[in-house]
Design a protein around this motif. Structure first.
Motif, PDB file in Angstrom:
ATOM      1  N   ALA A 103       0.833  -1.208   0.000  1.00  0.00           N
ATOM      2  CA  ALA A 103       0.000   0.000   0.000  1.00  0.00           C
ATOM      3  C   ALA A 103       0.864   1.254   0.000  1.00  0.00           C
ATOM      4  CB  ALA A 103      -0.923  -0.009   1.221  1.00  0.00           C
ATOM      5  N   ASN A 104       1.943   1.239   0.770  1.00  0.00           N
ATOM      6  CA  ASN A 104       2.857   2.389   0.797  1.00  0.00           C
ATOM      7  C   ASN A 104       3.503   2.609  -0.567  1.00  0.00           C
ATOM      8  OD1 ASN A 104       2.250   2.711   3.476  1.00  0.00           O
ATOM      9  ND2 ASN A 104       4.157   1.847   4.237  1.00  0.00           N
ATOM     10  N   GLY A 105       3.829   1.507  -1.246  1.00  0.00           N
ATOM     11  CA  GLY A 105       4.418   1.601  -2.573  1.00  0.00           C
ATOM     12  C   GLY A 105       3.454   2.195  -3.575  1.00  0.00           C
ATOM     13  N   ARG A 106       2.194   1.815  -3.485  1.00  0.00           N
ATOM     14  CA  ARG A 106       1.193   2.357  -4.410  1.00  0.00           C
ATOM     15  C   ARG A 106       1.027   3.865  -4.209  1.00  0.00           C
ATOM     16  NH1 ARG A 106      -4.071  -1.450  -4.428  1.00  0.00           N
ATOM     17  NH2 ARG A 106      -4.455  -0.314  -6.358  1.00  0.00           N
ATOM     18  N   LYS A 107       1.091   4.274  -2.953  1.00  0.00           N
ATOM     19  CA  LYS A 107       0.989   5.711  -2.664  1.00  0.00           C
ATOM     20  C   LYS A 107       2.202   6.459  -3.208  1.00  0.00           C
ATOM     21  CE  LYS A 107      -2.742   5.730   0.084  1.00  0.00           C
ATOM     22  NZ  LYS A 107      -3.951   6.532  -0.121  1.00  0.00           N
ATOM     23  N   ALA A 108       3.387   5.892  -2.971  1.00  0.00           N
ATOM     24  CA  ALA A 108       4.622   6.583  -3.352  1.00  0.00           C
ATOM     25  C   ALA A 108       4.846   6.592  -4.854  1.00  0.00           C
ATOM     26  CB  ALA A 108       5.817   5.926  -2.646  1.00  0.00           C
ATOM     27  N   LEU A 109       4.458   5.515  -5.523  1.00  0.00           N
ATOM     28  CA  LEU A 109       4.774   5.365  -6.944  1.00  0.00           C
ATOM     29  C   LEU A 109       3.640   5.792  -7.872  1.00  0.00           C
ATOM     30  CD1 LEU A 109       6.493   1.909  -6.483  1.00  0.00           C
ATOM     31  CD2 LEU A 109       7.662   4.060  -6.965  1.00  0.00           C
ATOM     32  N   GLY A 110       2.470   5.971  -7.302  1.00  0.00           N
ATOM     33  CA  GLY A 110       1.347   6.483  -8.086  1.00  0.00           C
ATOM     34  C   GLY A 110       0.953   5.600  -9.254  1.00  0.00           C
ATOM     35  N   ASP A 111       0.665   6.228 -10.395  1.00  0.00           N
ATOM     36  CA  ASP A 111       0.194   5.495 -11.570  1.00  0.00           C
ATOM     37  C   ASP A 111       1.242   4.545 -12.137  1.00  0.00           C
ATOM     38  OD1 ASP A 111      -2.175   6.853 -11.372  1.00  0.00           O
ATOM     39  OD2 ASP A 111      -1.648   8.380 -12.856  1.00  0.00           O
ATOM     40  N   LYS A 112       2.475   4.703 -11.724  1.00  0.00           N
ATOM     41  CA  LYS A 112       3.543   3.830 -12.194  1.00  0.00           C
ATOM     42  C   LYS A 112       3.396   2.403 -11.662  1.00  0.00           C
ATOM     43  CE  LYS A 112       8.635   3.587 -12.083  1.00  0.00           C
ATOM     44  NZ  LYS A 112       9.861   4.226 -11.549  1.00  0.00           N
ATOM     45  N   ALA A 113       2.691   2.259 -10.546  1.00  0.00           N
ATOM     46  CA  ALA A 113       2.584   0.958  -9.874  1.00  0.00           C
ATOM     47  C   ALA A 113       1.244   0.282 -10.146  1.00  0.00           C
ATOM     48  CB  ALA A 113       2.779   1.135  -8.376  1.00  0.00           C
ATOM     49  N   LYS A 114       1.291  -1.031 -10.308  1.00  0.00           N
ATOM     50  CA  LYS A 114       0.086  -1.833 -10.493  1.00  0.00           C
ATOM     51  C   LYS A 114       0.130  -3.028  -9.550  1.00  0.00           C
ATOM     52  CE  LYS A 114      -0.498  -0.663 -15.386  1.00  0.00           C
ATOM     53  NZ  LYS A 114      -0.595  -1.217 -16.766  1.00  0.00           N
TER      54      LYS A 114
END
Length: 317
Positions: free
Chosen positions: A179-190
């Motif tokens: 979840a932290n990665g999705r927040k930090a990486l935004g649209d770049k992360a799936k």
């Protein structure tokens, strides 16, 4: 004079008893350790006559190693370090499971659409933890092998930075790092969408010697965790707020994944299956100490006595 001596002796005995109830607890500082963190914050340990000092680590493996090294008496740990210790003939005792949750994969590779697109990619994982077994199971599920990818061993706290810098294309880990990665990486992360790949348990673990010598203390410790579980379930919103504060998370980030965590103080078939599945993975992958080829007897590792004394209906083995 005699009365004074009796009072002095009584005080000395009380101080000795208090000293005997001091406990050093090594935990993975994350939401999976919510129960002991709440028990400490709410005074449930103190109500059970325990003086608990907590040392924080980034993995259950480090916590259990601290116990095995004599730096603490009780650890919170997943099944991975428990099976590693068992194969290494380090006598440990698992006295309760307190949580379980699914591990996940966050992908940052450009053009990623399906799990099969992980072929040829660099995947971060945390060696010696449930993350490694999840990685093994995930590759099997999507029809790939270790030869089809490049595995990169990373500390959980380093995975987001590695993904952001382009050092890895994906990483396999537990919450809240996804979840932290999705927040930090935004649209770049799936988020890779596969369920029931691997459920990691989180447990209360001590040495076998400590369990045999301190059954009453462990029962008191588990009573405090049971009180914490009851409070957590009766006060969902407050539990999210408190756990976020105690683990250094933003409340909104924890609220987003709170339902991923299943908190229950229990010893059941899921506990045994997690140990057995992980141990079989160690054998199949050559990660069992001494080249072991047979499964350990986990009935000697899971010790039901303390939990039976606290809540016999929670023992379902």
């Amino acid at each position: 004079m005699i009365r004074s001596l009796v009072l002095i002796a009584g005080v000395a005995l009380s101080l000795h008893a208090a000293a005997a109830d001091k406990v050093r607890l090594a935990i993975n500082l994350s939401p999976i350790s919510a129960l002991p963190l709440i028990a400490q914050n709410k005074g449930y340990f103190q109500q059970q006559g325990l003086e608990v000092s907590i040392a924080n680590f980034t993995s259950g493996r480090q916590a259990l190693e601290t116990v095995l090294g004599g730096g603490a008496e009780i650890a919170t740990a997943a099944e991975a370090p428990v099976t590693a210790a068992t194969f290494a003939r380090q006598k440990v005792a698992l006295v309760a499971r307190m949580e379980y949750s699914e591990l996940k994969t966050l992908v940052v590779a450009p053009g990623y659409k399906t799990p099969a697109d992980l072929k040829g990619k660099r995947i971060g994982y945390a060696a010696g933890t449930g993350s490694e077994v999840y990685t093994h199971e995930l590759l099997k599920r999507i029809g790939l092998t270790k030869a089809d990818v490049t595995l990169v061993n990373l500390r959980p706290q380093d995975m987001i930075a590695a993904a952001a810098s382009g050092s890895i294309d994906a990483y396999n880990i537990w919450e809240p790092y996804v979840a932290n990665g999705r927040k930090a990486l935004g649209d770049k992360a799936k988020l890779l969408s596969l369920e029931n790949v691997y459920s990691e348990t989180f447990n209360v673990v001590v040495t076998d010697d400590y369990a045999r010598k301190n059954p009453k203390l462990l029962a008191s410790f588990l009573r405090a965790l049971l009180d914490a579980e009851r409070w957590l379930k009766a006060n969902r919103e407050d539990a999210i707020t408190l756990t976020a504060q105690l683990t250094g998370m933003k409340r909104e980030d924890l609220a987003e994944v709170w339902n991923d965590y299943v908190f229950e103080l229990v010893l059941d078939d899921l506990t045994n299956k997690a140990l057995t599945k992980h141990a079989q993975w160690r054998i199949d992958s050559g990660n069992a100490a001494g080249g072991a080829t047979t499964l350990p007897d986990f009935s000697a590792v899971i010790q039901t006595g303390p939990l039976k004394e606290v809540a016999s209906t929670r023992v379902k083995l």
